[in-house]
Design a protein around this motif. Structure first.
Motif, PDB file in Angstrom:
ATOM      1  N   MET A   1     -25.246 102.418 -39.027  1.00 19.77           N
ATOM      2  CA  MET A   1     -26.224 101.321 -39.099  1.00 19.77           C
ATOM      3  C   MET A   1     -27.568 101.862 -39.604  1.00 19.77           C
ATOM      4  N   SER A   2     -28.219 101.146 -40.503  1.00 16.41           N
ATOM      5  CA  SER A   2     -29.518 101.624 -40.973  1.00 16.41           C
ATOM      6  C   SER A   2     -30.547 101.506 -39.838  1.00 16.41           C
ATOM      7  N   LYS A   3     -31.504 102.423 -39.844  1.00 15.71           N
ATOM      8  CA  LYS A   3     -32.477 102.485 -38.751  1.00 15.71           C
ATOM      9  C   LYS A   3     -33.742 101.725 -39.141  1.00 15.71           C
ATOM     10  N   THR A   4     -34.126 100.779 -38.268  1.00 15.09           N
ATOM     11  CA  THR A   4     -35.244  99.917 -38.648  1.00 15.09           C
ATOM     12  C   THR A   4     -36.416  99.964 -37.684  1.00 15.09           C
ATOM     13  N   GLY A   5     -36.318 100.748 -36.616  1.00 15.75           N
ATOM     14  CA  GLY A   5     -37.440 100.891 -35.691  1.00 15.75           C
ATOM     15  C   GLY A   5     -37.609 102.357 -35.326  1.00 15.75           C
ATOM     16  N   PHE A   6     -38.847 102.831 -35.330  1.00 20.59           N
ATOM     17  CA  PHE A   6     -39.099 104.251 -35.056  1.00 20.59           C
ATOM     18  C   PHE A   6     -40.041 104.398 -33.864  1.00 20.59           C
ATOM     19  N   ILE A   7     -39.628 105.229 -32.903  1.00 19.99           N
ATOM     20  CA  ILE A   7     -40.403 105.406 -31.669  1.00 19.99           C
ATOM     21  C   ILE A   7     -40.784 106.880 -31.531  1.00 19.99           C
ATOM     22  N   PHE A   8     -42.065 107.115 -31.305  1.00 18.29           N
ATOM     23  CA  PHE A   8     -42.586 108.479 -31.195  1.00 18.29           C
ATOM     24  C   PHE A   8     -43.059 108.761 -29.775  1.00 18.29           C
ATOM     25  N   ASP A   9     -42.653 109.886 -29.235  1.00 21.80           N
ATOM     26  CA  ASP A   9     -43.274 110.424 -28.023  1.00 21.80           C
ATOM     27  C   ASP A   9     -44.666 110.928 -28.444  1.00 21.80           C
ATOM     28  N   LEU A  10     -45.542 111.183 -27.483  1.00 21.37           N
ATOM     29  CA  LEU A  10     -46.899 111.625 -27.853  1.00 21.37           C
ATOM     30  C   LEU A  10     -47.071 113.143 -27.716  1.00 21.37           C
ATOM     31  N   ARG A 106     -43.241 101.584 -46.041  1.00 19.71           N
ATOM     32  CA  ARG A 106     -41.995 100.812 -46.129  1.00 19.71           C
ATOM     33  C   ARG A 106     -41.941  99.704 -45.081  1.00 19.71           C
ATOM     34  N   ASN A 107     -43.085  99.451 -44.435  1.00 14.88           N
ATOM     35  CA  ASN A 107     -43.196  98.390 -43.409  1.00 14.88           C
ATOM     36  C   ASN A 107     -42.213  98.538 -42.257  1.00 14.88           C
ATOM     37  N   ILE A 108     -41.936  99.774 -41.877  1.00 16.49           N
ATOM     38  CA  ILE A 108     -41.021 100.024 -40.759  1.00 16.49           C
ATOM     39  C   ILE A 108     -41.804  99.892 -39.448  1.00 16.49           C
ATOM     40  N   PRO A 109     -41.313  99.053 -38.511  1.00 15.91           N
ATOM     41  CA  PRO A 109     -42.009  98.934 -37.229  1.00 15.91           C
ATOM     42  C   PRO A 109     -42.011 100.265 -36.465  1.00 15.91           C
ATOM     43  N   MET A 110     -43.176 100.602 -35.906  1.00 10.41           N
ATOM     44  CA  MET A 110     -43.301 101.871 -35.182  1.00 10.41           C
ATOM     45  C   MET A 110     -43.940 101.652 -33.818  1.00 10.41           C
ATOM     46  N   ALA A 111     -43.438 102.406 -32.832  1.00  7.79           N
ATOM     47  CA  ALA A 111     -43.988 102.310 -31.473  1.00  7.79           C
ATOM     48  C   ALA A 111     -44.217 103.698 -30.909  1.00  7.79           C
ATOM     49  N   LEU A 112     -45.119 103.760 -29.924  1.00 11.65           N
ATOM     50  CA  LEU A 112     -45.290 104.978 -29.155  1.00 11.65           C
ATOM     51  C   LEU A 112     -44.521 104.791 -27.848  1.00 11.65           C
ATOM     52  N   GLY A 113     -43.801 105.818 -27.421  1.00 11.96           N
ATOM     53  CA  GLY A 113     -43.073 105.770 -26.148  1.00 11.96           C
ATOM     54  C   GLY A 113     -43.404 107.021 -25.349  1.00 11.96           C
ATOM     55  N   PRO A 162     -31.829  98.226 -29.962  1.00 11.63           N
ATOM     56  CA  PRO A 162     -31.889  99.659 -29.618  1.00 11.63           C
ATOM     57  C   PRO A 162     -31.049 100.553 -30.532  1.00 11.63           C
ATOM     58  N   SER A 163     -29.870 100.104 -30.903  1.00 14.24           N
ATOM     59  CA  SER A 163     -29.002 100.966 -31.726  1.00 14.24           C
ATOM     60  C   SER A 163     -29.561 101.178 -33.139  1.00 14.24           C
ATOM     61  N   ALA A 164     -30.565 100.400 -33.517  1.00 15.89           N
ATOM     62  CA  ALA A 164     -31.206 100.580 -34.829  1.00 15.89           C
ATOM     63  C   ALA A 164     -32.533 101.326 -34.694  1.00 15.89           C
ATOM     64  N   CYS A 165     -32.759 101.925 -33.520  1.00 10.90           N
ATOM     65  CA  CYS A 165     -34.011 102.663 -33.293  1.00 10.90           C
ATOM     66  C   CYS A 165     -33.798 104.170 -33.335  1.00 10.90           C
ATOM     67  N   VAL A 166     -34.833 104.853 -33.814  1.00 11.27           N
ATOM     68  CA  VAL A 166     -34.879 106.313 -33.854  1.00 11.27           C
ATOM     69  C   VAL A 166     -35.971 106.756 -32.890  1.00 11.27           C
ATOM     70  N   VAL A 167     -35.693 107.809 -32.108  1.00 10.02           N
ATOM     71  CA  VAL A 167     -36.704 108.341 -31.174  1.00 10.02           C
ATOM     72  C   VAL A 167     -36.981 109.803 -31.489  1.00 10.02           C
ATOM     73  N   PHE A 168     -38.264 110.136 -31.644  1.00  8.13           N
ATOM     74  CA  PHE A 168     -38.684 111.535 -31.808  1.00  8.13           C
ATOM     75  C   PHE A 168     -39.192 112.035 -30.466  1.00  8.13           C
ATOM     76  N   GLU A 169     -38.618 113.107 -29.958  1.00  6.82           N
ATOM     77  CA  GLU A 169     -38.934 113.607 -28.606  1.00  6.82           C
ATOM     78  C   GLU A 169     -38.937 115.133 -28.545  1.00  6.82           C
ATOM     79  N   ASP A 170     -39.798 115.672 -27.684  1.00  6.01           N
ATOM     80  CA  ASP A 170     -39.826 117.131 -27.494  1.00  6.01           C
ATOM     81  C   ASP A 170     -39.318 117.541 -26.112  1.00  6.01           C
ATOM     82  N   ALA A 171     -39.006 116.561 -25.248  1.00  2.68           N
ATOM     83  CA  ALA A 171     -38.600 116.891 -23.876  1.00  2.68           C
ATOM     84  C   ALA A 171     -37.125 116.537 -23.658  1.00  2.68           C
ATOM     85  N   VAL A 172     -36.443 117.365 -22.879  1.00  2.38           N
ATOM     86  CA  VAL A 172     -35.026 117.136 -22.595  1.00  2.38           C
ATOM     87  C   VAL A 172     -34.817 115.746 -21.978  1.00  2.38           C
TER      88      VAL A 172
END
Ligand code: B16
Ligand code: MG
Length: 220
Positions: A1-10, A106-113, A162-172
């Motif tokens: 599935m293509s990814k359409t939402g991106f979530i970043f840890d801080l 590319r107008n991709i929705p982005m959130a901080l988590g 949720p299945s179309a979201c990507v999460v960037f994380e540094d913690a286990v």
């Protein structure tokens, strides 16, 4: 599935605030009469402020009344905020702006988590707040990572499944939360520690446009 939402840890993904958390916790530990090492600070990454103080008091073998506990929480945060006050864009981790710009164009929705209750002022300080369509932080959630609440709330706010979201994380615990949420987890940091992530990068300098295009076009 293509990814359409991106979530970043801080902390550890966008900026390295762990060093300031460390200095503030160390000051409190020293005032209470014990040492707190950088190695011990590793246990605090991605963990809520309250939980961090509980761990710190365990390390120092200190029993606190509720009043003392609350006072120390405030004291640590006040010391931490003094460091935050001095932050600027030079503290953004390498290539984070390139990735944010790539997605924004590319107008991709982005959130901080993030688990941090100070997430918004930090993003303001480093001038990245405008990239985010939603901020989900320690003020919005009741359950800490690895509970997926923070990321599920971010997906809901972005109106992306949720299945179309990507999460960037540094913690286990953050990678675990993303996996439980059925999102694509991307570990930023030490691959041997973040081995449960779907993809791993040392930092954003290693993540090229082809990889990001691949996420958007379902080819990775
Ligand atoms: P605050 P993240 C986390 O940030 C930090 O890694 C963790 O060390 C800290 O205790 C937590 O935020 C809470 O921060 O005291 O500012 O509310 O990695 O979830 O962005
Ligand atoms: Mg983090």
């Amino acid at each position: 599935m293509s990814k359409t939402g991106f979530i970043f840890d801080l902390d550890g993904v966008i900026v390295d605030t762990a060093k300031y958390h460390y200095l503030a916790w160390k000051k409190l530990a020293n005032e209470l009469g014990f040492e707190f090492t950088k190695e011990q600070n590793e246990l605090f990454k991605g963990v809520s402020r309250k939980k961090c103080l509980e761990i710190l008091l365990d390390i120092g073998n200190i029993k606190a009344t509720q009043e003392q506990f609350d006072t120390w929480m405030v004291e640590k945060n006040e010391d931490y905020l003094e460091f935050i006050e001095k932050m600027d864009s030079s503290e953004i981790l390498p290539d984070v702006p390139r990735v944010l710009k790539f997605l924004k164009e590319r107008n991709i929705p982005m959130a901080l988590g993030s688990a941090s209750k100070n997430a918004k002022p930090i993003l303001e300080k480093v001038k990245l707040l405008h990239y985010f369509d939603s901020i989900v932080d320690g003020n919005s959630v009741t359950k800490a990572k690895p509970d997926p609440e923070v990321f599920l709330m971010a997906a809901e706010n972005l109106k992306v499944h949720p299945s179309a979201c990507v999460v960037f994380e540094d913690a286990v615990a953050g990678i675990e939360a993303a996996n439980i949420a059925n999102m694509t987890s991307i570990g930023i940091g030490d691959e041997s520690i973040l081995s449960e992530a779907k993809f791993n990068f040392k930092d954003f300098t290693e993540m090229d446009a082809d990889f990001l295009e691949g996420l958007l076009n379902e080819s990775v």
